[in-house]
Design a protein around this motif. Structure first.
Motif, PDB file in Angstrom:
ATOM      1  N   GLU A 167      27.663  53.295 -22.765  1.00 19.68           N
ATOM      2  CA  GLU A 167      26.595  52.966 -23.715  1.00 19.68           C
ATOM      3  C   GLU A 167      26.989  53.352 -25.140  1.00 19.68           C
ATOM      4  O   GLU A 167      26.757  52.597 -26.084  1.00 19.68           O
TER       5      GLU A 167
ATOM      6  N   ASP B 193      14.848  55.134 -20.772  1.00 16.28           N
ATOM      7  CA  ASP B 193      14.232  53.852 -21.125  1.00 16.28           C
ATOM      8  C   ASP B 193      14.814  53.357 -22.440  1.00 16.28           C
ATOM      9  O   ASP B 193      15.540  54.082 -23.119  1.00 16.28           O
ATOM     10  N   ASP B 194      14.488  52.123 -22.775  1.00 26.31           N
ATOM     11  CA  ASP B 194      15.081  51.500 -23.956  1.00 26.31           C
ATOM     12  C   ASP B 194      14.753  52.235 -25.247  1.00 26.31           C
ATOM     13  O   ASP B 194      15.627  52.410 -26.102  1.00 26.31           O
TER      14      ASP B 194
ATOM     15  N   THR C   5      17.575  53.995 -27.527  1.00 26.45           N
ATOM     16  CA  THR C   5      17.761  53.594 -28.919  1.00 26.45           C
ATOM     17  C   THR C   5      17.713  54.814 -29.834  1.00 26.45           C
ATOM     18  O   THR C   5      18.542  54.958 -30.734  1.00 26.45           O
TER      19      THR C   5
END
Length: 99
Positions: free
Chosen positions: A24, A80-81, A85
């Motif tokens: 990631e 989670d997104d 982020t």
């Protein structure tokens, strides 16, 4: 002078979670235009050796020690997104300030 950025991804066992973090982080930094980045993985027990020469530590576990480099608690990348982020934005911001 070595201008390669070294990031250590650390989790308890140094296998699945740290590998996922590595992927990631590499993807995000590539998208942000960072060219010379080396992301290594480590388990907590091997961190003393892995951290040598590192510019940033991304970890999913709470560490009891300060290693003298910026440290990002990157567990959010796994959750989670929005949390991913936030953690990745934090990493990018730290590395941009390093330049």
């Amino acid at each position: 002078m070595n201008d390669t950025i070294k990031i250590v991804c650390c989790c308890g066992a140094g296998i699945c979670t740290s590998n996922y973090l590595r992927e990631e982080i590499e993807d995000r930094l590539k998208a942000e235009g960072f060219k010379k980045v080396k992301v290594v993985i480590s388990k907590v027990n091997d961190l003393e050796e892995a951290i040598v020469g590192a510019d940033l530590l991304a970890t999913t576990v709470e560490l009891q020690r300060d290693y003298g480099i910026p440290q990002v608690r990157a567990l959010g990348i796994m959750l989670d997104d929005a949390a991913a982020t936030e953690a990745l934005d934090n990493i990018v911001q730290i590395l941009r300030q390093r330049k």
